[in-house]
Design a protein around this motif. Structure first.
Motif, PDB file in Angstrom:
ATOM      1  N   ALA A 119       0.818  -1.238  -0.178  1.00  7.34           N
ATOM      2  CA  ALA A 119      -0.053  -0.004   0.189  1.00  7.34           C
ATOM      3  C   ALA A 119       0.797   1.374   0.087  1.00  7.34           C
ATOM      4  CB  ALA A 119      -0.820   0.041   1.276  1.00  7.34           C
ATOM      5  N   ALA A 120       0.348   2.314  -0.842  1.00  7.06           N
ATOM      6  CA  ALA A 120       1.231   3.571  -1.004  1.00  7.06           C
ATOM      7  C   ALA A 120       2.655   3.483  -1.197  1.00  7.06           C
ATOM      8  CB  ALA A 120       1.103   4.489   0.339  1.00  7.06           C
ATOM      9  N   GLY A 121       3.123   2.415  -1.930  1.00  6.20           N
ATOM     10  CA  GLY A 121       4.450   2.046  -2.080  1.00  6.20           C
ATOM     11  C   GLY A 121       5.303   1.538  -1.530  1.00  6.20           C
ATOM     12  N   ARG A 122       4.676   0.843  -0.110  1.00  6.48           N
ATOM     13  CA  ARG A 122       5.499   0.043   0.886  1.00  6.48           C
ATOM     14  C   ARG A 122       4.756  -1.319   0.886  1.00  6.48           C
ATOM     15  NH1 ARG A 122       8.982   2.625   2.941  1.00  6.48           N
ATOM     16  NH2 ARG A 122       9.102   4.934   2.750  1.00  6.48           N
ATOM     17  N   ALA A 123       5.394  -2.309   1.184  1.00  7.01           N
ATOM     18  CA  ALA A 123       5.160  -3.744   1.697  1.00  7.01           C
ATOM     19  C   ALA A 123       5.229  -3.920   3.108  1.00  7.01           C
ATOM     20  CB  ALA A 123       5.973  -4.752   0.652  1.00  7.01           C
ATOM     21  N   LEU A 124       4.022  -4.236   3.720  1.00 10.93           N
ATOM     22  CA  LEU A 124       4.448  -4.147   5.352  1.00 10.93           C
ATOM     23  C   LEU A 124       3.924  -5.797   5.614  1.00 10.93           C
ATOM     24  CD1 LEU A 124       2.589  -0.915   6.412  1.00 10.93           C
ATOM     25  CD2 LEU A 124       5.099  -1.545   6.206  1.00 10.93           C
ATOM     26  N   HIS A 125       4.433  -6.375   6.396  1.00 15.90           N
ATOM     27  CA  HIS A 125       3.988  -7.710   6.831  1.00 15.90           C
ATOM     28  C   HIS A 125       2.707  -7.362   8.079  1.00 15.90           C
ATOM     29  CE1 HIS A 125       3.768 -11.938   8.065  1.00 15.90           C
ATOM     30  NE2 HIS A 125       3.751 -11.462   9.460  1.00 15.90           N
ATOM     31  N   VAL A 126       1.574  -8.058   7.668  1.00 17.88           N
ATOM     32  CA  VAL A 126       0.374  -7.740   8.465  1.00 17.88           C
ATOM     33  C   VAL A 126      -0.133  -9.042   9.219  1.00 17.88           C
ATOM     34  CG1 VAL A 126      -2.104  -6.888   8.163  1.00 17.88           C
ATOM     35  CG2 VAL A 126      -0.433  -5.760   7.151  1.00 17.88           C
ATOM     36  N   ASP A 127      -0.321  -8.813  10.575  1.00 19.14           N
ATOM     37  CA  ASP A 127      -1.393  -9.896  11.008  1.00 19.14           C
ATOM     38  C   ASP A 127      -2.869  -9.416  11.112  1.00 19.14           C
ATOM     39  OD1 ASP A 127       0.692 -11.389  11.372  1.00 19.14           O
ATOM     40  OD2 ASP A 127       0.886 -11.520  13.528  1.00 19.14           O
ATOM     41  N   HIS A 128      -3.685 -10.184  10.703  1.00 22.30           N
ATOM     42  CA  HIS A 128      -5.232  -9.738  10.775  1.00 22.30           C
ATOM     43  C   HIS A 128      -6.099 -10.579  11.576  1.00 22.30           C
ATOM     44  CE1 HIS A 128      -9.139  -9.056   8.471  1.00 22.30           C
ATOM     45  NE2 HIS A 128      -9.073  -8.139   9.529  1.00 22.30           N
ATOM     46  N   ARG A 129      -6.586 -10.319  12.611  1.00 27.01           N
ATOM     47  CA  ARG A 129      -7.616 -11.255  13.241  1.00 27.01           C
ATOM     48  C   ARG A 129      -9.009 -10.656  12.906  1.00 27.01           C
ATOM     49  NH1 ARG A 129      -7.987 -11.257  19.820  1.00 27.01           N
ATOM     50  NH2 ARG A 129      -9.267  -9.549  19.346  1.00 27.01           N
TER      51      ARG A 129
END
Length: 279
Positions: free
Chosen positions: A20-30
């Motif tokens: 998103a917005a040019g960045r890759a972020l590792h995400v945890d989603h519950r």
């Protein structure tokens, strides 16, 4: 979420990478219960989203949660160039949008509290409520003692568990003064040690940043949580923030910088009540 090698499930949470917005972020989603407003959790400098494990276990299990690793921290890809708080807040908004949420609450601890404030001011209608714990207004704040600031200048405490245990009481205060090893171990839940460059990028993101000019513009209900023994963020900072926030509430707890994690059983219900309370 991407379906690369880093995608999987951990303790009921779907994990993966979101761009998103040019960045890759590792995400945890519950995901939580359908129709609930998610809580976005922003961790402190040099720490991945695993820092919040103890708090996650105590929060309302039906509350959707969005956790992420800052660029180069934990399992997020290393950034090539430095970034600023507004850019990271923009990427975080993109993550929430990609997950399908129209509104979100945000909670920030320490460095993550600065990001939470930036997220709230950039998204006045999208951000519903804000929780700020053990944090301040950035560059313009009542500072910690010089010895504590010196300890914070490098990521050594995130890379060397024994060193972290030896200084935990001095820099974190609260229960760390008597149970330093247990509290320090909260910083070492991620198997990868914090790299120096991403840590410096986090410091650079906060350099010159302050929320003092825009705190009076935040219209979201905001809970400011302050500890009575926090060497990193002196208690007076929380009181200043609460006075500047039009809808700010102050919760003073007995404890130090990491109390929302080390004393999660006591403080998680305070957070839940605020998030579910009336406007």
């Amino acid at each position: 979420m991407s379906r690369g090698d880093d995608t999987g499930r951990r303790r009921g949470r779907v994990t993966g990478t979101i761009r998103a917005a040019g960045r890759a972020l590792h995400v945890d989603h519950r995901p939580g219960a359908a129709g609930r407003v998610p809580l976005v959790l922003c961790s402190g400098i040099g720490t991945s989203s695993t820092l919040f494990d103890a708090l996650v276990d105590r929060l309302d299990p039906d509350r959707p949660l969005v956790l992420f690793d800052a660029p180069g921290i934990g399992r997020s890809p290393r950034p090539i160039v430095p970034y600023r708080m507004p850019a990271l807040a923009c990427a975080l908004r993109g993550v929430v949008d990609r997950l399908g949420y129209r509104r979100a609450d945000v909670l920030g601890v320490s460095w993550g509290g600065g990001l939470a404030q930036q997220y709230a001011v950039q998204n006045p209608r999208h951000c519903r409520r804000v929780v700020l714990t053990a944090t301040a207004t950035g560059t313009l704040m009542v500072p910690a003692a010089p010895r504590v600031l010196l300890r914070m200048a490098t990521p050594r405490r995130h890379r060397d568990p024994e060193y972290a245990r030896s200084i935990a009481g001095e820099i974190y205060g609260g229960s760390a003064r008597t149970a330093g090893p247990r509290v320090a171990d909260l910083l070492h839940r991620e198997p990868r040690a914090t790299s120096v460059l991403p840590y410096l990028f986090q410091l650079a993101a906060m350099a010159g940043w302050t929320s003092l000019p825009f705190l009076p513009l935040l219209r979201q209900p905001t809970l400011v949580m302050v500890g009575d023994d926090d060497p990193i963020i002196p208690e007076v900072n929380g009181r200043i923030m609460q006075r500047l926030l039009p809808r700010g509430r102050l919760h003073r707890y007995r404890g130090g910088h990491l109390a929302v994690l080390s004393e999660a059983a006591e403080l998680a219900p305070v957070i839940d009540r605020f998030l579910d309370g009336p406007d």
